[in-house]
Scaffold this motif. Structure first.
Motif, PDB file in Angstrom:
ATOM      1  N   ILE A  22       0.850  -1.189   0.000  1.00 41.85           N
ATOM      2  CA  ILE A  22       0.000   0.000   0.000  1.00 41.85           C
ATOM      3  C   ILE A  22       0.884   1.237   0.000  1.00 41.85           C
ATOM      4  CG2 ILE A  22      -1.811   1.272   1.218  1.00 41.85           C
ATOM      5  CD1 ILE A  22      -1.262  -2.289   2.235  1.00 41.85           C
ATOM      6  N   LEU A  23       0.740   2.093  -0.997  1.00 42.62           N
ATOM      7  CA  LEU A  23       1.469   3.351  -1.077  1.00 42.62           C
ATOM      8  C   LEU A  23       0.520   4.490  -0.717  1.00 42.62           C
ATOM      9  CD1 LEU A  23       3.491   2.954  -4.415  1.00 42.62           C
ATOM     10  CD2 LEU A  23       4.047   2.098  -2.118  1.00 42.62           C
ATOM     11  N   LEU A  49      -2.863   1.950  -4.251  1.00 40.14           N
ATOM     12  CA  LEU A  49      -2.495   3.353  -4.148  1.00 40.14           C
ATOM     13  C   LEU A  49      -3.584   4.132  -3.420  1.00 40.14           C
ATOM     14  CD1 LEU A  49      -1.293   3.956  -7.832  1.00 40.14           C
ATOM     15  CD2 LEU A  49       0.047   3.062  -5.911  1.00 40.14           C
ATOM     16  N   VAL A  50      -3.145   4.973  -2.500  1.00 40.61           N
ATOM     17  CA  VAL A  50      -4.082   5.857  -1.805  1.00 40.61           C
ATOM     18  C   VAL A  50      -3.855   7.277  -2.312  1.00 40.61           C
ATOM     19  CG1 VAL A  50      -4.839   6.769   0.420  1.00 40.61           C
ATOM     20  CG2 VAL A  50      -4.066   4.383   0.242  1.00 40.61           C
ATOM     21  N   ASN A  51      -4.816   7.799  -3.043  1.00 45.29           N
ATOM     22  CA  ASN A  51      -4.771   9.171  -3.561  1.00 45.29           C
ATOM     23  C   ASN A  51      -3.443   9.548  -4.218  1.00 45.29           C
ATOM     24  OD1 ASN A  51      -7.405   9.958  -2.876  1.00 45.29           O
ATOM     25  ND2 ASN A  51      -6.789  10.402  -0.767  1.00 45.29           N
ATOM     26  N   PRO A  52      -3.041   8.873  -5.282  1.00 43.78           N
ATOM     27  CA  PRO A  52      -1.807   9.271  -5.965  1.00 43.78           C
ATOM     28  C   PRO A  52      -1.927  10.707  -6.468  1.00 43.78           C
ATOM     29  CG  PRO A  52      -3.095   7.758  -7.325  1.00 43.78           C
ATOM     30  CD  PRO A  52      -3.740   7.771  -5.994  1.00 43.78           C
ATOM     31  N   ARG A  53      -0.928  11.508  -6.219  1.00 43.27           N
ATOM     32  CA  ARG A  53      -1.008  12.938  -6.503  1.00 43.27           C
ATOM     33  C   ARG A  53      -1.327  13.239  -7.955  1.00 43.27           C
ATOM     34  NH1 ARG A  53       4.381  16.435  -6.425  1.00 43.27           N
ATOM     35  NH2 ARG A  53       4.533  15.317  -8.417  1.00 43.27           N
ATOM     36  N   ASN A  74      -2.993  -4.325 -12.599  1.00 51.67           N
ATOM     37  CA  ASN A  74      -3.874  -4.771 -11.527  1.00 51.67           C
ATOM     38  C   ASN A  74      -3.824  -3.865 -10.306  1.00 51.67           C
ATOM     39  OD1 ASN A  74      -5.151  -7.552 -12.246  1.00 51.67           O
ATOM     40  ND2 ASN A  74      -3.038  -7.680 -12.969  1.00 51.67           N
ATOM     41  N   THR A  75      -3.176  -2.697 -10.453  1.00 52.29           N
ATOM     42  CA  THR A  75      -3.112  -1.742  -9.356  1.00 52.29           C
ATOM     43  C   THR A  75      -4.499  -1.163  -9.076  1.00 52.29           C
ATOM     44  OG1 THR A  75      -0.823  -1.159  -9.862  1.00 52.29           O
ATOM     45  CG2 THR A  75      -2.092   0.451  -8.611  1.00 52.29           C
ATOM     46  N   ARG A  76      -4.804  -1.041  -7.797  1.00 55.36           N
ATOM     47  CA  ARG A  76      -6.087  -0.469  -7.391  1.00 55.36           C
ATOM     48  C   ARG A  76      -5.872   0.852  -6.656  1.00 55.36           C
ATOM     49  NH1 ARG A  76      -8.534  -5.125  -3.988  1.00 55.36           N
ATOM     50  NH2 ARG A  76      -6.371  -5.855  -3.947  1.00 55.36           N
ATOM     51  N   VAL A  77      -6.818   1.770  -6.816  1.00 56.23           N
ATOM     52  CA  VAL A  77      -6.727   3.104  -6.220  1.00 56.23           C
ATOM     53  C   VAL A  77      -7.838   3.265  -5.190  1.00 56.23           C
ATOM     54  CG1 VAL A  77      -6.762   5.584  -6.660  1.00 56.23           C
ATOM     55  CG2 VAL A  77      -5.712   4.034  -8.326  1.00 56.23           C
ATOM     56  N   PHE A  78      -7.487   3.846  -4.033  1.00 59.37           N
ATOM     57  CA  PHE A  78      -8.434   4.047  -2.942  1.00 59.37           C
ATOM     58  C   PHE A  78      -8.423   5.506  -2.504  1.00 59.37           C
ATOM     59  CE2 PHE A  78      -7.085  -0.321  -2.907  1.00 59.37           C
ATOM     60  CZ  PHE A  78      -8.238  -1.043  -2.623  1.00 59.37           C
ATOM     61  N   ASP A  79      -9.532   5.929  -1.928  1.00 60.75           N
ATOM     62  CA  ASP A  79      -9.659   7.312  -1.472  1.00 60.75           C
ATOM     63  C   ASP A  79      -8.989   7.543  -0.128  1.00 60.75           C
ATOM     64  OD1 ASP A  79     -11.137   8.050  -3.709  1.00 60.75           O
ATOM     65  OD2 ASP A  79     -13.039   7.473  -2.768  1.00 60.75           O
TER      66      ASP A  79
END
Length: 262
Positions: A22-23, A49-53, A74-79
Motif C-alpha cells: 500500500i502506497l 495506491l491511496v490518492n496518488p497525486r 492490476n493496481t487499485r486506487v483508494f480514497d
C-alpha cells in the motif's frame, strides 16, 4: 474484477500468498513504476495506491515499471488508507522515524517471517509505505499491527520508496522460497572427479614435470608434490575438467615449447 485478476496471477516458485503493498499518497508516477518493478522482481503482485497525486493510470509509472505490467495493470486506487487496508488482517507500517505510538518495532527480515506465518494461517497481510517526502502520518501508523524499520544510518535515514519496497519484498521472497536461487552452475560440467581420476591426473602431471626437471632440488620433491596435489584438490575439479587438464599436459608432452617464428 481487478482484485480477482490479481489473485489469479501465478507467482513462480512460491506457494504462499504474497502480501499487498500500500502506497499512501505517492507523488511521482516514476516512483510508483519503480515500486511495481521491485514487487515483480520478488513475486509481489497486489499494489494499492491511496490518492496518488498525479492520478491513475500513469504513463510515467508504466514506463518506469520496466515491463512489470502485470503489477501496473492490476493496481487499485483508494480514497483513503482505511479503505485500502479494509480486507487485510495484518498490516506492517514501514517508517524510518521514531513514533510516539506503543507498537512493536521489527526489521524487514522479522516482518517477512511474521508475514509468512500469518499467510500460512490464511491471514491476509500488507505492507504500508508513506509519502516520498515525509512518510506515514501517526494516524496511518496507528492502523498497523507492527512497525517495520531498517538499520539505516540515523543521520541519513530517508530511503526512496522503491528501495524500501525492494528490501521488504526481498526479505519476504527469501523466506518464502527458503533462500533458493533461480539457477546454479554447480553441475554445468558434470559430476565431481573420482579419486581414481584424480590419482591418474596427478601421476600424469608429475611424470611430465619430472621429465622437464621441475622438481629441484630433488630432496624437496615430496613436499612439492603434496602441495601441487593440494592445489588441485582444493579446486574440486569435475571429471570433465580433469580430462581437460590431462589434455593440456599431453599437449606439452607432445609439442614441447613453441618459440616465436617456429
Amino acid at each position: 474484477m481487478q482484485e480477482q485478476q490479481a489473485h489469479e496471477l501465478e507467482i513462480s516458485g512460491v506457494e504462499l500468498a504474497a502480501p499487498a503493498v500500500i502506497l499512501c499518497e505517492p507523488q511521482l508516477g516514476e516512483n510508483i513504476g519503480m515500486v511495481a518493478r521491485a514487487m515483480a522482481n520478488f513475486g509481489l503482485i497486489d499494489l494499492r495506491l491511496v490518492n496518488p497525486r498525479d492520478g491513475w493510470p500513469s504513463d510515467k509509472a508504466r514506463s518506469a515499471a520496466s515491463r512489470a505490467f502485470h503489477v501496473i495493470d492490476n493496481t487499485r486506487v483508494f480514497d483513503d488508507v482505511e479503505s485500502a487496508v479494509a480486507d487485510l488482517q495484518y498490516v506492517f507500517a514501514t517508517t524510518a522515524r521514531n513514533r510516539d505510538i506503543p507498537k512493536p518495532v521489527i526489521d524487514a527480515e522479522q516482518a517477512a517471517q511474521e508475514a509468512m506465518a500469518q499467510t500460512k494461517r490464511g491471514v491476509k497481510v500488507g505492507y504500508m509505505f508513506g509519502r516520498e517526502r515525509w512518510g506515514l502520518n501517526n494516524d496511518e501508523v496507528a492502523l498497523a499491527n507492527k512497525i517495520v524499520t531498517l538499520p539505516v544510518d540515523p543521520t541519513y535515514a530517508s530511503l526512496n520508496i522503491a528501495q524500501a519496497v525492494l528490501v521488504c519484498a526481498y526479505e519476504w521472497r527469501k523466506g518464502a522460497t527458503q533462500n533458493s536461487l533461480p539457477f546454479t552452475l554447480e553441475d554445468a560440467d558434470g559430476e565431481p572427479a573420482s579419486k581414481d581420476e584424480m590419482n591418474y591426473f596427478f601421476k600424469h602431471i608429475e611424470e611430465a614435470l619430472e621429465l622437464r626437471g621441475f622438481f629441484r632440488p630433488a630432496e624437496k620433491k615430496p613436499t612439492t608434490v603434496r602441495r601441487l596435489r593440494n592445489i588441485f584438490q582444493k579446486a574440486n575439479l569435475t571429471g570433465h575438467e580433469v580430462r581437460i587438464m590431462r589434455g593440456v599436459v599431453a599437449c606439452f608432452e607432445k609439442y614441447g615449447v613453441k618459440r616465436k617464428g617456429e
